[in-house]
Design a protein around this motif. Sequence first.
Motif, PDB file in Angstrom:
ATOM      1  N   GLY A 272       0.819  -1.198   0.000  1.00 55.55           N
ATOM      2  CA  GLY A 272       0.000   0.000   0.000  1.00 55.55           C
ATOM      3  C   GLY A 272       0.858   1.255   0.000  1.00 55.55           C
ATOM      4  O   GLY A 272       1.971   1.257   0.534  1.00 55.55           O
ATOM      5  N   HIS A 273       0.362   2.308  -0.636  1.00 56.32           N
ATOM      6  CA  HIS A 273       1.057   3.599  -0.666  1.00 56.32           C
ATOM      7  C   HIS A 273       0.073   4.702  -0.257  1.00 56.32           C
ATOM      8  O   HIS A 273      -1.147   4.545  -0.371  1.00 56.32           O
ATOM      9  N   PHE A 274       0.609   5.832   0.163  1.00 61.17           N
ATOM     10  CA  PHE A 274      -0.200   7.010   0.481  1.00 61.17           C
ATOM     11  C   PHE A 274       0.561   8.240   0.015  1.00 61.17           C
ATOM     12  O   PHE A 274       1.712   8.443   0.411  1.00 61.17           O
ATOM     13  N   LEU A 275      -0.051   9.039  -0.856  1.00 62.40           N
ATOM     14  CA  LEU A 275       0.630  10.181  -1.465  1.00 62.40           C
ATOM     15  C   LEU A 275      -0.213  11.444  -1.323  1.00 62.40           C
ATOM     16  O   LEU A 275      -1.441  11.407  -1.490  1.00 62.40           O
ATOM     17  N   VAL A 276       0.456  12.545  -1.042  1.00 60.84           N
ATOM     18  CA  VAL A 276      -0.210  13.843  -0.876  1.00 60.84           C
ATOM     19  C   VAL A 276       0.549  14.897  -1.678  1.00 60.84           C
ATOM     20  O   VAL A 276       1.780  14.949  -1.628  1.00 60.84           O
ATOM     21  N   ALA A 277      -0.186  15.707  -2.413  1.00 62.14           N
ATOM     22  CA  ALA A 277       0.389  16.872  -3.097  1.00 62.14           C
ATOM     23  C   ALA A 277      -0.238  18.131  -2.513  1.00 62.14           C
ATOM     24  O   ALA A 277      -1.453  18.173  -2.268  1.00 62.14           O
ATOM     25  N   ILE A 278       0.578  19.149  -2.275  1.00 62.62           N
ATOM     26  CA  ILE A 278       0.122  20.397  -1.643  1.00 62.62           C
ATOM     27  C   ILE A 278       0.606  21.578  -2.465  1.00 62.62           C
ATOM     28  O   ILE A 278       1.798  21.667  -2.804  1.00 62.62           O
ATOM     29  N   LYS A 279      -0.293  22.498  -2.767  1.00 61.31           N
ATOM     30  CA  LYS A 279       0.055  23.706  -3.515  1.00 61.31           C
ATOM     31  C   LYS A 279       0.819  24.650  -2.577  1.00 61.31           C
ATOM     32  O   LYS A 279       0.310  25.016  -1.511  1.00 61.31           O
ATOM     33  N   PRO A 280       2.039  25.060  -2.935  1.00 54.68           N
ATOM     34  CA  PRO A 280       2.860  25.843  -1.993  1.00 54.68           C
ATOM     35  C   PRO A 280       2.372  27.263  -1.749  1.00 54.68           C
ATOM     36  O   PRO A 280       2.732  27.869  -0.738  1.00 54.68           O
ATOM     37  N   ASP A 281       1.571  27.818  -2.666  1.00 53.28           N
ATOM     38  CA  ASP A 281       1.177  29.225  -2.517  1.00 53.28           C
ATOM     39  C   ASP A 281      -0.225  29.363  -1.913  1.00 53.28           C
ATOM     40  O   ASP A 281      -0.972  30.277  -2.255  1.00 53.28           O
ATOM     41  N   LEU A 282      -0.555  28.484  -0.975  1.00 55.09           N
ATOM     42  CA  LEU A 282      -1.852  28.573  -0.317  1.00 55.09           C
ATOM     43  C   LEU A 282      -1.932  29.753   0.647  1.00 55.09           C
ATOM     44  O   LEU A 282      -3.000  30.331   0.847  1.00 55.09           O
ATOM     45  N   PHE A 283      -0.813  30.108   1.260  1.00 55.63           N
ATOM     46  CA  PHE A 283      -0.824  31.121   2.328  1.00 55.63           C
ATOM     47  C   PHE A 283      -0.005  32.363   1.981  1.00 55.63           C
ATOM     48  O   PHE A 283       0.072  33.289   2.781  1.00 55.63           O
ATOM     49  N   MET A 284       0.621  32.349   0.830  1.00 60.45           N
ATOM     50  CA  MET A 284       1.433  33.471   0.366  1.00 60.45           C
ATOM     51  C   MET A 284       1.653  33.287  -1.119  1.00 60.45           C
ATOM     52  O   MET A 284       1.287  32.251  -1.678  1.00 60.45           O
TER      53      MET A 284
END
Length: 362
Positions: A272-284
Motif C-alpha cells: 500500500g502507498h499514500f501520497l499527498v500533493a500540496i500547492k505551496p502558494d496557499l498562504f502566500m
Amino acid sequence: MGGLPEYVHVNHRDARLFVVSLLVASGVSLQNAKTVALGLVQADLRGVESHGINRLPSYLARIRNGILDPKAEPTLTQITPVVAQVDGHNGFGFPAAHLAMKTAIEMAKTLGIGMASVKHSNHFGMSAWIVQQAVDAGMMSLVFTNSSPALPAWGGKEKLLGVSPIACGAPGGEGSIPFILDMAPSVAARGKIHKAKRRGEKIPGVWALDAEGRPTNDPDKALDGGVMLPMGGPKGSGLAIMMDVFSGVLSGSAFAGGVTGPYDMSQPGDVGHFLVAIKPDLFMSMDEFKGRMTTLYHRVVSSKKMEGVERIYFPGEIELLTEKKRLAEGIPFVQAEIDALNKEAELLKVGKIGESLRLECL
C-alpha cells in the motif's frame, strides 16, 4: 588483500533502453515499462543503487513465477474532490504510484491539496522519484509506502515492520535547490544489504542483527533470519508503524507483517502507498514561498560546522550532485551486476546492457 572493485560505466539512456526492452519482452506495456525505467534509472543516477536497475532480476523472477502481473493496469476511483484511490491490480508499483501522484497534483492545482491511496501494489522503487514528480509540477508532497517485514517492534525480536521509507519534498527558490527527503526508519535501507551481498562487501555492524540477535557485518546473515535495526530505537519503530497505518491499514492493502517483499516468490506483494500533493502558494505568493525556501537553504548550508565537517548539505543535495556527475560520466556497475543483468537479457533474447538498443517512442 582485495583492492577497490572495477566499475563498468553505463550511459543513463542506454540503461533506460535496457530496462524498457527487458520489461516489454516480459509482457509489460511500453508506457508502463518507460515509467518503471524512469524510476529505476533515476535511483541509479542519484546514487541510490539499492533501488536501481539491479532490482530487475527479482522483478522479472516474480513475473516468471506468476507472482506479479506484467499486463496489469492501475485503475483510479475518485472518492471526493480531493481524495482518490488507485488499485494496482498486482502490477508494478511504479505506474500505480505515478498515476496516484499525477492525480493528487491535478487535485491540488484546483483545490490546494490532493491525496491518493494505492492498494494491491508492489515495490515502487526509490520514493524520491515520486517526490521529484511533484517538485517538477511545483508542488510540495508526502510519499509513504509500507513494505515486507524486516524490523522488530521496539523491544521485540521478530520481523514485523517494514523498512518503509518516509519521503517528502518542496520546490526550491532561485539560488537554492529543491528539498527532497527520502529516508528509511532503519539505520540503513534493506536494499543496501542486498547491494553489499551482490558486491561481496561487508556491512557496518550497527545495521542489522543475525538470526541469534547478535550484531553482524555479514549481509548473508543479516538477510537469512536476521533483522534490520530501527534508527533511534523506539523512534524508528514508531515511524515504521506510522507507514503501516497510512499505507497499509488505510488503503486496504496488507499490513502488520503481511506484505510480501520483492525477493519473495511465494505470493503477491499487496503493498500500500499514500501520497499527498500540496500547492505551496496557499498562504502566500509563490515568489514569497520560494524566497523563504532560498533563505532556509542558505541558512542550513552556511551554518557553523562541527569539527571535521567540510560541508553541510541540504536534504537531497548529495544525490543531486551525484546525478550531475553520473549524467556526464555514466552509472557505475561492478561486473557481477552487469553479468546478472545480461543473464536476464539472454533469457528474454534482447540486447545486452550498453549495446546499441533501439526502441521506438522512448
